[in-house]
Design a protein around this motif. Structure first.
Motif, PDB file in Angstrom:
ATOM      1  N   MET A   1       0.783  -1.386  -0.109  1.00  0.00           N
ATOM      2  CA  MET A   1      -0.026  -0.096  -0.001  1.00  0.00           C
ATOM      3  C   MET A   1       0.853   1.354   0.170  1.00  0.00           C
ATOM      4  SD  MET A   1      -3.003   1.083   2.869  1.00  0.00           S
ATOM      5  CE  MET A   1      -4.124   0.094   2.069  1.00  0.00           C
ATOM      6  N   THR A   2       1.869   1.189   0.914  1.00  0.00           N
ATOM      7  CA  THR A   2       3.001   2.612   0.988  1.00  0.00           C
ATOM      8  C   THR A   2       3.074   2.640  -0.739  1.00  0.00           C
ATOM      9  OG1 THR A   2       3.390   1.908   3.067  1.00  0.00           O
ATOM     10  CG2 THR A   2       5.124   3.262   1.663  1.00  0.00           C
ATOM     11  N   ARG A   3       3.679   1.837  -1.298  1.00  0.00           N
ATOM     12  CA  ARG A   3       4.396   2.103  -2.622  1.00  0.00           C
ATOM     13  C   ARG A   3       3.262   2.475  -3.457  1.00  0.00           C
ATOM     14  NH1 ARG A   3       7.876  -2.607  -5.446  1.00  0.00           N
ATOM     15  NH2 ARG A   3       9.086  -1.784  -3.637  1.00  0.00           N
ATOM     16  N   ARG A   4       1.936   2.172  -3.296  1.00  0.00           N
ATOM     17  CA  ARG A   4       0.831   2.607  -4.536  1.00  0.00           C
ATOM     18  C   ARG A   4       0.535   4.098  -4.011  1.00  0.00           C
ATOM     19  NH1 ARG A   4      -1.449  -2.525  -3.079  1.00  0.00           N
ATOM     20  NH2 ARG A   4      -2.928  -1.380  -1.652  1.00  0.00           N
ATOM     21  N   ILE A   5       0.641   4.252  -2.852  1.00  0.00           N
ATOM     22  CA  ILE A   5       0.416   5.757  -2.353  1.00  0.00           C
ATOM     23  C   ILE A   5       1.317   6.566  -2.858  1.00  0.00           C
ATOM     24  CG2 ILE A   5       0.062   7.288  -0.422  1.00  0.00           C
ATOM     25  CD1 ILE A   5      -1.028   5.123   1.028  1.00  0.00           C
ATOM     26  N   LEU A   6       2.637   6.198  -2.679  1.00  0.00           N
ATOM     27  CA  LEU A   6       3.977   6.922  -3.347  1.00  0.00           C
ATOM     28  C   LEU A   6       3.896   7.063  -4.611  1.00  0.00           C
ATOM     29  CD1 LEU A   6       6.693   8.218  -2.607  1.00  0.00           C
ATOM     30  CD2 LEU A   6       7.598   5.976  -2.778  1.00  0.00           C
ATOM     31  N   TRP A   7       3.465   6.235  -5.337  1.00  0.00           N
ATOM     32  CA  TRP A   7       3.392   6.618  -6.798  1.00  0.00           C
ATOM     33  C   TRP A   7       2.373   7.075  -7.323  1.00  0.00           C
ATOM     34  CZ3 TRP A   7       7.135   5.643 -10.069  1.00  0.00           C
ATOM     35  CH2 TRP A   7       8.067   4.737 -10.030  1.00  0.00           C
ATOM     36  N   ALA A   8       1.438   7.115  -6.628  1.00  0.00           N
ATOM     37  CA  ALA A   8      -0.046   8.028  -6.795  1.00  0.00           C
ATOM     38  C   ALA A   8       0.424   9.583  -6.515  1.00  0.00           C
ATOM     39  CB  ALA A   8      -0.983   7.807  -6.060  1.00  0.00           C
ATOM     40  N   ILE A   9       1.232   9.642  -5.407  1.00  0.00           N
ATOM     41  CA  ILE A   9       1.574  11.162  -5.282  1.00  0.00           C
ATOM     42  C   ILE A   9       2.696  11.658  -6.278  1.00  0.00           C
ATOM     43  CG2 ILE A   9       2.614  12.404  -3.429  1.00  0.00           C
ATOM     44  CD1 ILE A   9       1.493  10.886  -1.302  1.00  0.00           C
ATOM     45  N   VAL A  10       3.720  10.698  -6.456  1.00  0.00           N
ATOM     46  CA  VAL A  10       4.697  11.282  -7.513  1.00  0.00           C
ATOM     47  C   VAL A  10       3.921  11.364  -8.849  1.00  0.00           C
ATOM     48  CG1 VAL A  10       6.730  10.478  -8.710  1.00  0.00           C
ATOM     49  CG2 VAL A  10       6.521  10.147  -6.112  1.00  0.00           C
ATOM     50  N   GLY A  11       3.088  10.336  -9.135  1.00  0.00           N
ATOM     51  CA  GLY A  11       2.467  10.858 -10.516  1.00  0.00           C
ATOM     52  C   GLY A  11       1.488  11.751 -10.745  1.00  0.00           C
ATOM     53  N   VAL A  12       0.792  12.087  -9.633  1.00  0.00           N
ATOM     54  CA  VAL A  12       0.245  13.509  -9.713  1.00  0.00           C
ATOM     55  C   VAL A  12       1.111  14.552  -9.584  1.00  0.00           C
ATOM     56  CG1 VAL A  12      -1.317  14.931  -8.372  1.00  0.00           C
ATOM     57  CG2 VAL A  12      -1.889  12.374  -8.493  1.00  0.00           C
ATOM     58  N   THR A  13       2.357  14.314  -8.809  1.00  0.00           N
ATOM     59  CA  THR A  13       3.207  15.768  -9.105  1.00  0.00           C
ATOM     60  C   THR A  13       3.672  15.941 -10.299  1.00  0.00           C
ATOM     61  OG1 THR A  13       3.813  15.379  -6.722  1.00  0.00           O
ATOM     62  CG2 THR A  13       5.251  16.799  -7.937  1.00  0.00           C
ATOM     63  N   CYS A  14       4.260  14.680 -11.142  1.00  0.00           N
ATOM     64  CA  CYS A  14       4.772  15.042 -12.499  1.00  0.00           C
ATOM     65  C   CYS A  14       3.721  15.209 -13.315  1.00  0.00           C
ATOM     66  CB  CYS A  14       5.335  13.425 -12.814  1.00  0.00           C
ATOM     67  SG  CYS A  14       6.611  12.881 -11.829  1.00  0.00           S
ATOM     68  N   PHE A  15       2.496  15.142 -13.307  1.00  0.00           N
ATOM     69  CA  PHE A  15       1.492  15.414 -14.242  1.00  0.00           C
ATOM     70  C   PHE A  15       1.290  16.848 -14.175  1.00  0.00           C
ATOM     71  CE2 PHE A  15      -3.075  16.670 -15.031  1.00  0.00           C
ATOM     72  CZ  PHE A  15      -3.148  16.067 -16.288  1.00  0.00           C
ATOM     73  N   ALA A  16       1.288  17.356 -12.919  1.00  0.00           N
ATOM     74  CA  ALA A  16       0.994  18.764 -12.539  1.00  0.00           C
ATOM     75  C   ALA A  16       2.141  19.600 -12.991  1.00  0.00           C
ATOM     76  CB  ALA A  16       0.927  19.039 -10.993  1.00  0.00           C
ATOM     77  N   VAL A  17       3.494  18.931 -12.929  1.00  0.00           N
ATOM     78  CA  VAL A  17       4.607  19.940 -13.474  1.00  0.00           C
ATOM     79  C   VAL A  17       4.728  19.681 -14.826  1.00  0.00           C
ATOM     80  CG1 VAL A  17       7.127  19.611 -13.347  1.00  0.00           C
ATOM     81  CG2 VAL A  17       6.269  19.307 -11.599  1.00  0.00           C
ATOM     82  N   VAL A  18       4.443  18.837 -15.542  1.00  0.00           N
ATOM     83  CA  VAL A  18       4.409  18.907 -16.896  1.00  0.00           C
ATOM     84  C   VAL A  18       3.031  19.753 -17.520  1.00  0.00           C
ATOM     85  CG1 VAL A  18       3.926  17.449 -19.081  1.00  0.00           C
ATOM     86  CG2 VAL A  18       5.407  16.462 -17.299  1.00  0.00           C
ATOM     87  N   ALA A  19       2.036  19.692 -16.885  1.00  0.00           N
ATOM     88  CA  ALA A  19       0.816  20.401 -17.149  1.00  0.00           C
ATOM     89  C   ALA A  19       1.123  21.997 -17.240  1.00  0.00           C
ATOM     90  CB  ALA A  19      -0.193  20.093 -16.482  1.00  0.00           C
TER      91      ALA A  19
END
Length: 431
Positions: A1-19
């Protein structure tokens, strides 16, 4: 679960940075191009001021030092280069300046600005300024590199903070998962850990409440199963005695045995309904009952059983005629049956049942000539001792426990008022 939450946070951050970075990069590119043209135009205007008054094409001319990567050229009215650096024949920007406009062009390799050199209100020449695109491109690439570094810092920070947040969320959730696996066990859940997060703490509280309800339901169902098997024996035994007596000595009136059997079946139905109401905590109907009628029913039900064992049952119905209580008929019948059955099987001598008014209620006393010799610390413990002594098979223990629960549900109590001779009192509220 920790890894899934981490990947979700990093994914959202990367999307926001690119956007944000893509449109910002486009804006920066255009902004730098505009600034380059403005700087080049300002440099051309400043250089045009260095042209002395009365200057004509062919006269000596010394212009100021251009910016890095910038070159100046002067063109005559025929768009021919007469001084400085530039194409021999003037381009579109030069021709625009000859028409008294500021010429502005962008080629594949440079920016071009051309400004008119006027004297006496007439254009006498054109100053052309040119700057290589590489100068602006270096600035744009530097800005993009700075943005990339900032984006990397943001993503790195999101990884660090995401790990901490993921652990903070995942650890209490995993702990809840481990504890909730005990849901429905014999014992209720211990207090679940609190994480300081309102939503998870509310969930833990809700799970604790659910666990308690499930556990109570399981316990009630188990008690109900044991109490059903015990409580149904009395009406079934009464029905068997009626049928056996009729088989041994048939009576001329066949309807009498049917009436007695029907009464036993009605009592069996009342017992089942009472057990269901108690086990499922349903409300029951309570009425003011004349204790003489209640004890009369007790005598009719139990006299055959006492006669079969050569024991005496003395029920004082007359004294009970002046006593009444608000209680469920099925409840008081079941309680008295349990207590009398206990006296019949585990007591001695004559059994006497009486009812009398006491302060705030009614006491129905069931006494026999037996006693309890165990070392009890008080009369309130004697009932439990009798229960344990008589309940080596488990049946009487269940019966007395059920009778006490049933009475407490009616607002009454079951107590031992004497150990020698043995006497158990059924206390009923007056109202």
């Amino acid at each position: 679960m920790t890894r899934r939450i981490l990947w979700a946070i990093v994914g959202v951050t990367c999307f926001a940075v690119v956007a944000l970075a893509v449109p910002l990069g486009v804006v920066i590119d255009r902004e730098f191009e505009g600034q380059a043209l403005l700087r080049l135009e300002r440099a051309a205007i400043l250089a045009e001021r260095d042209v002395p008054v009365g200057w004509r094409p062919g006269d000596p001319l010394v212009l100021g030092t251009p910016l890095r990567g910038t070159s100046f050229g002067v063109y005559d009215l025929g768009a021919r280069l007469v001084s400085g650096t530039g194409p021999a024949q003037g381009d579109d920007a030069v021709r625009d300046a000859l028409d008294d406009w500021v010429g502005e062009r962008e080629t594949s390799s440079s920016y071009v600005i051309a400004v008119p050199i006027a004297e006496g209100g007439s254009v006498v020449a054109v100053l052309r300024a040119e700057q290589a695109l590489a100068v602006t491109d270096r600035r744009i690439r530097f800005a993009w590199a700075s943005m990339a570094v900032l984006a990397a810092v943001i993503v790195g920070a999101s990884i660090v903070l995401g790990r901490r947040l993921a652990r903070r969320i995942a650890v209490p959730i995993e702990s809840l998962h481990d504890r909730v696996s005990q849901l429905g066990a014999d014992a209720p859940l211990v207090a679940l850990p609190r994480s300081g997060m309102a939503e998870l703490d509310d969930l833990a509280t809700a799970l604790e409440d659910a666990s308690r309800r499930v556990t109570e339901s399981v316990v009630r169902e188990r008690q109900f199963s044991g109490e059903v098997s015990h409580q149904l024996r009395t009406p079934l035994t009464g029905l068997r005695l009626v049928l056996d007596a009729e088989r041994a000595a048939p009576r001329p009136d066949r309807l009498a045995v049917l009436d007695e059997a029907t009464a036993s079946l009605d009592r069996l139905e009342q017992t089942v309904d009472q057990l269901l109401a108690l086990g499922r905590r349903r409300p029951v109907d309570r009425n003011r009952l004349d204790m003489a009628d209640v004890l009369g029913g007790v005598r009719r039900r139990w006299l055959p059983a006492f006669a079969e064992r050569a024991r005496t049952l003395d029920v004082d119905v007359d004294a009970a005629s002046r006593v009444s209580a608000v209680v469920s008929l099925a409840a008081i019948d079941n309680v008295l049956d349990v207590v009398i059955d206990n006296a019949l099987k585990h007591g001695a001598g004559r059994v006497r049942v009486t009812a009398a008014a006491i302060a705030g209620g009614v006491a129905v006393r069931v006494a026999d000539e037996g006693s309890i010799e165990l070392d009890a610390t008080g009369l309130s413990d004697a009932l439990d001792e009798r229960d344990g002594d008589a309940g080596r098979s488990g049946s009487t223990r269940i019966g007395l426990r059920f009778a006490r629960r049933l009475l407490r549900a009616e607002g009454g109590e079951l107590v031992c008022t004497s150990r020698a001779p043995m006497e158990i009192s059924v206390i009923l509220p007056e109202v």
